[in-house]
Design a protein around this motif. Structure first.
Motif, mmCIF file in Angstrom:
data_model
loop_
_atom_site.group_PDB
_atom_site.id
_atom_site.type_symbol
_atom_site.label_atom_id
_atom_site.label_comp_id
_atom_site.label_asym_id
_atom_site.label_seq_id
_atom_site.Cartn_x
_atom_site.Cartn_y
_atom_site.Cartn_z
ATOM 1 N N ILE A 193 0.113 32.113 52.468
ATOM 2 C CA ILE A 193 -0.088 32.684 53.884
ATOM 3 C C ILE A 193 0.880 32.105 54.689
ATOM 4 C CG2 ILE A 193 -1.575 32.891 55.981
ATOM 5 C CD1 ILE A 193 -3.898 33.632 54.271
ATOM 6 N N ASN A 194 0.921 30.681 54.532
ATOM 7 C CA ASN A 194 1.847 29.838 55.444
ATOM 8 C C ASN A 194 3.217 29.929 55.099
ATOM 9 O OD1 ASN A 194 -0.456 28.497 56.682
ATOM 10 N ND2 ASN A 194 -0.426 27.064 55.034
ATOM 11 N N PHE A 195 3.623 30.497 53.766
ATOM 12 C CA PHE A 195 4.781 30.592 53.277
ATOM 13 C C PHE A 195 5.493 31.821 53.933
ATOM 14 C CE2 PHE A 195 7.763 32.730 50.192
ATOM 15 C CZ PHE A 195 8.890 32.018 50.419
ATOM 16 N N LEU A 196 4.634 32.931 53.869
ATOM 17 C CA LEU A 196 4.860 34.223 54.330
ATOM 18 C C LEU A 196 5.093 34.288 55.895
ATOM 19 C CD1 LEU A 196 2.592 36.393 52.190
ATOM 20 C CD2 LEU A 196 5.036 36.137 51.731
ATOM 21 N N LEU A 197 4.277 33.470 56.563
ATOM 22 C CA LEU A 197 4.520 33.390 58.159
ATOM 23 C C LEU A 197 5.599 32.632 58.383
ATOM 24 C CD1 LEU A 197 0.944 32.940 59.086
ATOM 25 C CD2 LEU A 197 2.069 35.001 59.025
ATOM 26 N N LEU A 198 6.034 31.629 57.521
ATOM 27 C CA LEU A 198 7.180 30.723 57.967
ATOM 28 C C LEU A 198 8.367 31.002 57.700
ATOM 29 C CD1 LEU A 198 5.260 27.166 57.706
ATOM 30 C CD2 LEU A 198 5.945 28.487 59.665
ATOM 31 N N SER A 199 8.706 31.733 56.337
ATOM 32 C CA SER A 199 9.797 32.000 55.559
ATOM 33 C C SER A 199 10.151 33.514 55.647
ATOM 34 C CB SER A 199 9.627 31.178 54.210
ATOM 35 O OG SER A 199 9.284 30.030 54.407
ATOM 36 N N THR A 200 9.511 34.205 55.771
ATOM 37 C CA THR A 200 9.881 35.746 55.744
ATOM 38 C C THR A 200 9.460 36.512 57.145
ATOM 39 O OG1 THR A 200 7.451 36.575 55.200
ATOM 40 C CG2 THR A 200 8.885 35.889 53.491
ATOM 41 N N THR A 201 10.204 37.646 57.143
ATOM 42 C CA THR A 201 9.856 38.417 58.530
ATOM 43 C C THR A 201 8.843 39.368 58.282
ATOM 44 O OG1 THR A 201 11.617 40.040 57.706
ATOM 45 C CG2 THR A 201 12.425 38.199 58.829
ATOM 46 N N ILE A 202 7.750 39.185 57.404
ATOM 47 C CA ILE A 202 6.903 39.941 57.339
ATOM 48 C C ILE A 202 5.849 40.261 58.645
ATOM 49 C CG2 ILE A 202 5.061 38.612 56.558
ATOM 50 C CD1 ILE A 202 4.079 40.573 54.679
ATOM 51 N N GLN A 203 5.497 41.630 59.086
ATOM 52 C CA GLN A 203 5.002 41.872 60.179
ATOM 53 C C GLN A 203 3.431 41.475 60.255
ATOM 54 O OE1 GLN A 203 6.316 42.950 62.919
ATOM 55 N NE2 GLN A 203 8.361 43.004 62.111
ATOM 56 N N VAL A 204 3.019 40.281 61.010
ATOM 57 C CA VAL A 204 1.803 39.640 60.910
ATOM 58 C C VAL A 204 0.759 40.535 61.391
ATOM 59 C CG1 VAL A 204 1.798 38.774 63.255
ATOM 60 C CG2 VAL A 204 0.625 37.833 61.610
ATOM 61 N N ASN A 205 0.955 41.655 62.178
ATOM 62 C CA ASN A 205 0.067 42.425 62.695
ATOM 63 C C ASN A 205 0.057 43.981 62.279
ATOM 64 O OD1 ASN A 205 -1.292 40.858 64.667
ATOM 65 N ND2 ASN A 205 0.532 41.099 65.973
ATOM 66 N N GLU A 206 0.669 44.080 61.080
ATOM 67 C CA GLU A 206 0.884 45.309 60.245
ATOM 68 C C GLU A 206 -0.514 45.987 60.020
ATOM 69 O OE1 GLU A 206 3.132 48.538 58.635
ATOM 70 O OE2 GLU A 206 3.659 46.910 60.113
ATOM 71 N N GLU A 207 -0.931 47.187 60.021
ATOM 72 C CA GLU A 207 -1.952 47.606 59.598
ATOM 73 C C GLU A 207 -1.957 48.445 58.284
ATOM 74 O OE1 GLU A 207 -3.147 50.476 62.518
ATOM 75 O OE2 GLU A 207 -3.356 49.019 64.204
#
Length: 467
Positions: A193-207
């Motif tokens: 989770i920390n890697f995806l939030l810090l190193s990618t542009t994945i949408q954190v509020n995607e449904e």
């Protein structure tokens, strides 16, 4: 010409390469014959499984096309070697044909998928270098990144995202609409989770397909240490809960009746969700468990003290009897003869405390179903307060009788006053608690006799001008 059966040919896997060379010289068609006659466990597949790199190289030197020969499960030798993690053998098979990287078995997995699932990082690097496009193959509406999260392979996930990942690939959703961040939250994988939030542009509020964001999924699990860590990471990244929950907070001036039909449906679904009801029930059960454990410990201590005071009263017992006074016999309480009134008060207070604490212990260990309700737990707490007050009165009698009146009259009076004040406070608490229980009972009775219908929350239909 020497003709070998398939069984005798497999034995060659455990012998030197010279035997293979000699057998091939005597029968040049032996490799073709074995492949033609059997469709199950082929020699190259068995050698790949056992890691016989030299044997595999000898076969590939003579028949490199055998690297693309499938078994009954449509697996190539590269599938097996990748699963087992034989790096040198994987290089040998890739030298024969890199097309094997794209071949899928009966489950739709290519060799790269199998290596990622098993955590063979060295093999993954070799396969990606040979055919990078193999990482983009879709297996049952899942990418290799989904497989890495499902099988908890964070290092391989990082490597694949850094080498072959782009925004579309990282944000790909499975059949339930979950991207890899949804899955990482489901499995509580803090590192991922920390890697995806810090190193990618994945949408954190995607449904996902159920309309749930990663924050919603997090709230459906237990509130443990990992929950706190993930909650902190998601909050820093700007994550929010369900969309209906945000509508109440985005515009403080707006009313709840301005949400709309879709918002009301989502809100009602969330309130009726089994996760929501389970969480409420769990909090209530935790509170009751803590109260029961506390009452059990305190009741046991009070029962022990009351028993000790009853069996060994203040002043002790007579060691010898007296013919002149029938009240003086061996084993009789000295206090009963010298201070008969105080002894009676002492026995009453001590017995009340002893019986009250024993009653609490017996009720708690009985396992009766009605004790799981808050109302009856409050009653047990009232009984505990009565037991504690009785022991305080017993202590006051101890001090009154055991302290010399002439030398420590002031000290004795001060101690007794403190105990009496404490008993007064406990009495006020008991009275207040009884009043509260009566109020709760009256409120429940009123709801049963006069049920109130809940107002229906109706959405406001806006016109095109927003009015």
């Amino acid at each position: 010409m020497v003709v070998l059966t398939f069984e005798s040919y497999i034995e060659l896997l455990y012998r030197s390469n010279k035997i293979l060379i000699s057998s091939h010289q005597n029968d040049p068609l032996i490799l073709d014959r074995v492949t033609l006659n059997r469709y199950g466990d082929l020699p190259l597949h068995i050698a790949s499984m056992l890691g016989h790199t030299n044997f595999v190289k000898e076969i590939l030197n003579r028949k490199p096309q055998l690297a693309m020969e499938p078994d009954s499960q449509r697996r190539l030798p590269l599938h097996i070697a990748s699963t087992k993690g034989h790096v040198e053998l994987v290089r040998a098979l890739l030298s024969a044909s890199t097309e094997a990287c794209l071949a899928c078995d009966c489950d739709g997995n290519n060799p790269l998928h199998l290596a990622a699932i098993k955590g063979r990082s060295d093999v993954v690097k070799e396969l990606v270098q040979a055919r990078p496009h193999a990482a983009r193959a879709i297996v049952q509406q899942e990418t290799i990144l989904h497989l890495c999260v499902n099988h908890n392979q964070p290092e391989i996930l990082k490597f694949l995202i850094e080498t072959t990942g782009d925004d579309e690939f990282v944000s790909f959703k499975d059949s339930q609409g979950n991207n890899i961040l949804h899955l990482a939250v489901v499995y509580r994988q803090t590192e991922t989770i920390n890697f995806l939030l810090l190193s990618t542009t994945i949408q954190v509020n995607e449904e996902n397909s159920s309309g749930e964001t990663p924050m919603d999924i997090l709230g459906q699990g237990p509130k443990d240490l990992k929950y706190q860590q993930i909650l902190q990471s998601l909050t820093r990244a700007g994550a929010v809960e369900a969309k209906i929950g945000n509508l109440f907070r985005q515009d403080p001036q707006s009313s709840r009746n301005e949400i709309g039909v879709d918002g009301l449906d989502d809100y009602n679904k969330r309130q009726a969700s089994p996760f929501y009801l389970k969480e409420t029930s769990k909090n209530s059960d935790d509170w009751l468990d803590k109260k029961r454990n506390t009452l059990m410990v305190v009741a046991s201590l009070i029962a022990t003290m009351a028993f000790q005071a009853g069996s060994n009263p203040p002043g002790g017992v007579w060691q010898e009897g007296s013919r002149e006074d029938p009240n003086i016999k061996a084993g009789y309480a000295i206090m009963a003869t010298i201070h008969p009134l105080e002894y009676q008060i002492f026995l009453v207070c001590n017995t009340v405390g002893f019986v009250s604490s024993l009653s609490i212990i017996l009720l708690l260990i009985s396992g009766l179903p009605f004790l799981k309700h808050r109302f009856f737990m409050w009653i047990l707490m009232v009984i505990m307060w009565i037991a504690a007050t009785s022991m305080s009165a017993t202590y006051s009698i101890f001090i009154w009788l055991l302290s010399p009146k002439a030398e420590s009259n002031t000290f004795r009076n001060v101690v007794i006053c403190i105990v009496l004040v404490w008993i007064g406070l406990m009495t006020l608490l008991v009275v207040g608690h009884i009043i509260r229980l009566i109020a709760i009972a009256m409120r429940i009775l009123r709801r049963l006799l006069f049920p109130k219908k809940r107002p229906i929350l109706r959405p406001t239909i806006r016109n095109q001008d927003g009015m």
